[in-house]
Design a protein around this motif. Structure first.
Motif, PDB file in Angstrom:
ATOM      1  N   GLU A   1       0.830  -1.205   0.000  1.00  0.00           N
ATOM      2  CA  GLU A   1       0.000   0.000   0.000  1.00  0.00           C
ATOM      3  C   GLU A   1       0.867   1.259   0.000  1.00  0.00           C
ATOM      4  O   GLU A   1       0.532   2.243  -0.669  1.00  0.00           O
ATOM      5  N   ARG A   2       1.956   1.227   0.736  1.00  0.00           N
ATOM      6  CA  ARG A   2       2.853   2.385   0.781  1.00  0.00           C
ATOM      7  C   ARG A   2       3.510   2.628  -0.576  1.00  0.00           C
ATOM      8  O   ARG A   2       3.636   3.771  -1.023  1.00  0.00           O
ATOM      9  N   ILE A   3       3.921   1.555  -1.252  1.00  0.00           N
ATOM     10  CA  ILE A   3       4.533   1.698  -2.573  1.00  0.00           C
ATOM     11  C   ILE A   3       3.503   2.194  -3.578  1.00  0.00           C
ATOM     12  O   ILE A   3       3.782   3.104  -4.369  1.00  0.00           O
ATOM     13  N   LEU A   4       2.304   1.646  -3.548  1.00  0.00           N
ATOM     14  CA  LEU A   4       1.245   2.100  -4.449  1.00  0.00           C
ATOM     15  C   LEU A   4       0.943   3.583  -4.212  1.00  0.00           C
ATOM     16  O   LEU A   4       0.834   4.364  -5.162  1.00  0.00           O
ATOM     17  N   SER A   5       0.847   3.977  -2.967  1.00  0.00           N
ATOM     18  CA  SER A   5       0.598   5.378  -2.634  1.00  0.00           C
ATOM     19  C   SER A   5       1.706   6.270  -3.176  1.00  0.00           C
ATOM     20  O   SER A   5       1.450   7.344  -3.738  1.00  0.00           O
TER      21      SER A   5
ATOM     22  N   LEU B   1      12.029   3.823  -3.494  1.00  0.00           N
ATOM     23  CA  LEU B   1      11.252   2.666  -3.055  1.00  0.00           C
ATOM     24  C   LEU B   1      12.020   1.815  -2.058  1.00  0.00           C
ATOM     25  O   LEU B   1      11.424   1.192  -1.180  1.00  0.00           O
ATOM     26  N   ASN B   2      13.326   1.815  -2.164  1.00  0.00           N
ATOM     27  CA  ASN B   2      14.158   1.055  -1.227  1.00  0.00           C
ATOM     28  C   ASN B   2      14.025   1.603   0.192  1.00  0.00           C
ATOM     29  O   ASN B   2      14.199   0.870   1.161  1.00  0.00           O
ATOM     30  N   SER B   3      13.681   2.883   0.314  1.00  0.00           N
ATOM     31  CA  SER B   3      13.484   3.455   1.650  1.00  0.00           C
ATOM     32  C   SER B   3      12.168   2.983   2.274  1.00  0.00           C
ATOM     33  O   SER B   3      11.992   3.056   3.491  1.00  0.00           O
ATOM     34  N   ILE B   4      11.244   2.480   1.444  1.00  0.00           N
ATOM     35  CA  ILE B   4       9.981   1.940   1.951  1.00  0.00           C
ATOM     36  C   ILE B   4      10.173   0.493   2.375  1.00  0.00           C
ATOM     37  O   ILE B   4       9.740   0.093   3.452  1.00  0.00           O
ATOM     38  N   CYS B   5      10.801  -0.313   1.508  1.00  0.00           N
ATOM     39  CA  CYS B   5      11.108  -1.700   1.848  1.00  0.00           C
ATOM     40  C   CYS B   5      12.214  -2.201   0.938  1.00  0.00           C
ATOM     41  O   CYS B   5      12.321  -1.786  -0.216  1.00  0.00           O
ATOM     42  N   TYR B   6      13.026  -3.078   1.458  1.00  0.00           N
ATOM     43  CA  TYR B   6      14.168  -3.586   0.704  1.00  0.00           C
ATOM     44  C   TYR B   6      13.743  -4.483  -0.451  1.00  0.00           C
ATOM     45  O   TYR B   6      14.427  -4.552  -1.457  1.00  0.00           O
ATOM     46  N   ARG B   7      12.623  -5.171  -0.316  1.00  0.00           N
ATOM     47  CA  ARG B   7      12.154  -6.067  -1.383  1.00  0.00           C
ATOM     48  C   ARG B   7      11.040  -5.402  -2.189  1.00  0.00           C
ATOM     49  O   ARG B   7      10.011  -5.999  -2.495  1.00  0.00           O
ATOM     50  N   TYR B   8      11.266  -4.147  -2.564  1.00  0.00           N
ATOM     51  CA  TYR B   8      10.253  -3.409  -3.307  1.00  0.00           C
ATOM     52  C   TYR B   8       9.918  -4.095  -4.641  1.00  0.00           C
ATOM     53  O   TYR B   8       8.801  -4.002  -5.122  1.00  0.00           O
ATOM     54  N   GLY B   9      10.894  -4.799  -5.227  1.00  0.00           N
ATOM     55  CA  GLY B   9      10.643  -5.499  -6.499  1.00  0.00           C
ATOM     56  C   GLY B   9       9.548  -6.540  -6.370  1.00  0.00           C
ATOM     57  O   GLY B   9       8.722  -6.712  -7.275  1.00  0.00           O
TER      58      GLY B   9
ATOM     59  N   ARG C   1       7.090  -6.389  -4.196  1.00  0.00           N
ATOM     60  CA  ARG C   1       5.830  -5.658  -4.030  1.00  0.00           C
ATOM     61  C   ARG C   1       5.351  -5.099  -5.368  1.00  0.00           C
ATOM     62  O   ARG C   1       4.152  -5.092  -5.646  1.00  0.00           O
ATOM     63  N   ILE C   2       6.287  -4.658  -6.219  1.00  0.00           N
ATOM     64  CA  ILE C   2       5.932  -4.201  -7.570  1.00  0.00           C
ATOM     65  C   ILE C   2       5.318  -5.375  -8.342  1.00  0.00           C
ATOM     66  O   ILE C   2       4.296  -5.221  -9.016  1.00  0.00           O
ATOM     67  N   ALA C   3       5.910  -6.555  -8.224  1.00  0.00           N
ATOM     68  CA  ALA C   3       5.378  -7.751  -8.892  1.00  0.00           C
ATOM     69  C   ALA C   3       3.973  -8.066  -8.387  1.00  0.00           C
ATOM     70  O   ALA C   3       3.083  -8.418  -9.178  1.00  0.00           O
ATOM     71  N   ASP C   4       3.750  -7.943  -7.083  1.00  0.00           N
ATOM     72  CA  ASP C   4       2.413  -8.173  -6.513  1.00  0.00           C
ATOM     73  C   ASP C   4       1.396  -7.203  -7.113  1.00  0.00           C
ATOM     74  O   ASP C   4       0.279  -7.592  -7.467  1.00  0.00           O
TER      75      ASP C   4
ATOM     76  N   LYS D   1       0.528  -8.153 -10.638  1.00  0.00           N
ATOM     77  CA  LYS D   1      -0.383  -9.305 -10.656  1.00  0.00           C
ATOM     78  C   LYS D   1      -1.818  -8.886 -10.371  1.00  0.00           C
ATOM     79  O   LYS D   1      -2.761  -9.527 -10.830  1.00  0.00           O
ATOM     80  N   GLU D   2      -1.975  -7.808  -9.597  1.00  0.00           N
ATOM     81  CA  GLU D   2      -3.312  -7.297  -9.285  1.00  0.00           C
ATOM     82  C   GLU D   2      -3.871  -6.426 -10.405  1.00  0.00           C
ATOM     83  O   GLU D   2      -4.993  -5.934 -10.302  1.00  0.00           O
ATOM     84  N   GLY D   3      -3.086  -6.219 -11.461  1.00  0.00           N
ATOM     85  CA  GLY D   3      -3.585  -5.486 -12.611  1.00  0.00           C
ATOM     86  C   GLY D   3      -3.051  -4.076 -12.780  1.00  0.00           C
ATOM     87  O   GLY D   3      -3.412  -3.398 -13.742  1.00  0.00           O
ATOM     88  N   TYR D   4      -2.210  -3.619 -11.882  1.00  0.00           N
ATOM     89  CA  TYR D   4      -1.629  -2.282 -12.019  1.00  0.00           C
ATOM     90  C   TYR D   4      -0.550  -2.320 -13.087  1.00  0.00           C
ATOM     91  O   TYR D   4       0.264  -3.233 -13.120  1.00  0.00           O
ATOM     92  N   GLU D   5      -0.576  -1.323 -13.969  1.00  0.00           N
ATOM     93  CA  GLU D   5       0.448  -1.235 -15.001  1.00  0.00           C
ATOM     94  C   GLU D   5       1.549  -0.317 -14.503  1.00  0.00           C
ATOM     95  O   GLU D   5       1.345   0.885 -14.342  1.00  0.00           O
ATOM     96  N   ILE D   6       2.700  -0.899 -14.235  1.00  0.00           N
ATOM     97  CA  ILE D   6       3.835  -0.160 -13.707  1.00  0.00           C
ATOM     98  C   ILE D   6       4.976  -0.303 -14.706  1.00  0.00           C
ATOM     99  O   ILE D   6       5.383  -1.417 -15.035  1.00  0.00           O
ATOM    100  N   TYR D   7       5.441   0.834 -15.211  1.00  0.00           N
ATOM    101  CA  TYR D   7       6.503   0.844 -16.204  1.00  0.00           C
ATOM    102  C   TYR D   7       7.845   1.100 -15.536  1.00  0.00           C
ATOM    103  O   TYR D   7       7.943   1.887 -14.599  1.00  0.00           O
TER     104      TYR D   7
END
Length: 64
Positions: free
Chosen positions: A10-14, A26-34, A36-39, A42-48
């Motif tokens: 939710e923090r990364i999406l925000s 994004l690394n300041s939010i969480c170390y495994r941001y990649g 979370r981006i993949a998650d 998968k939920e349908g968000y288009e992230i470039y």
């Protein structure tokens, strides 16, 4: 009154809804941001993803 803590996803999406973000941001939010981006993808968000410089990438959320 109960307060809910935002999940890492939710923090990364925000953050992406506020505009583009680099891997450094994004690394300041969480170390495994990649993961979370993949998650989010998968939920349908288009992230470039675009290359900025060695070790730094820019992530942008396509607005719906």
């Amino acid at each position: 009154m109960e307060t809910k803590t935002m999940t890492q996803k939710e923090r990364i999406l925000s953050r992406l809804e506020d505009g583009s973000a680099t891997s450094v941001d994004l690394n300041s939010i969480c170390y495994r941001y990649g993961a979370r981006i993949a998650d989010l993808r998968k939920e349908g968000y288009e992230i470039y993803t675009s290359y900025v410089k060695p070790g730094v990438f820019k992530y942008e959320l396509e607005t719906r």
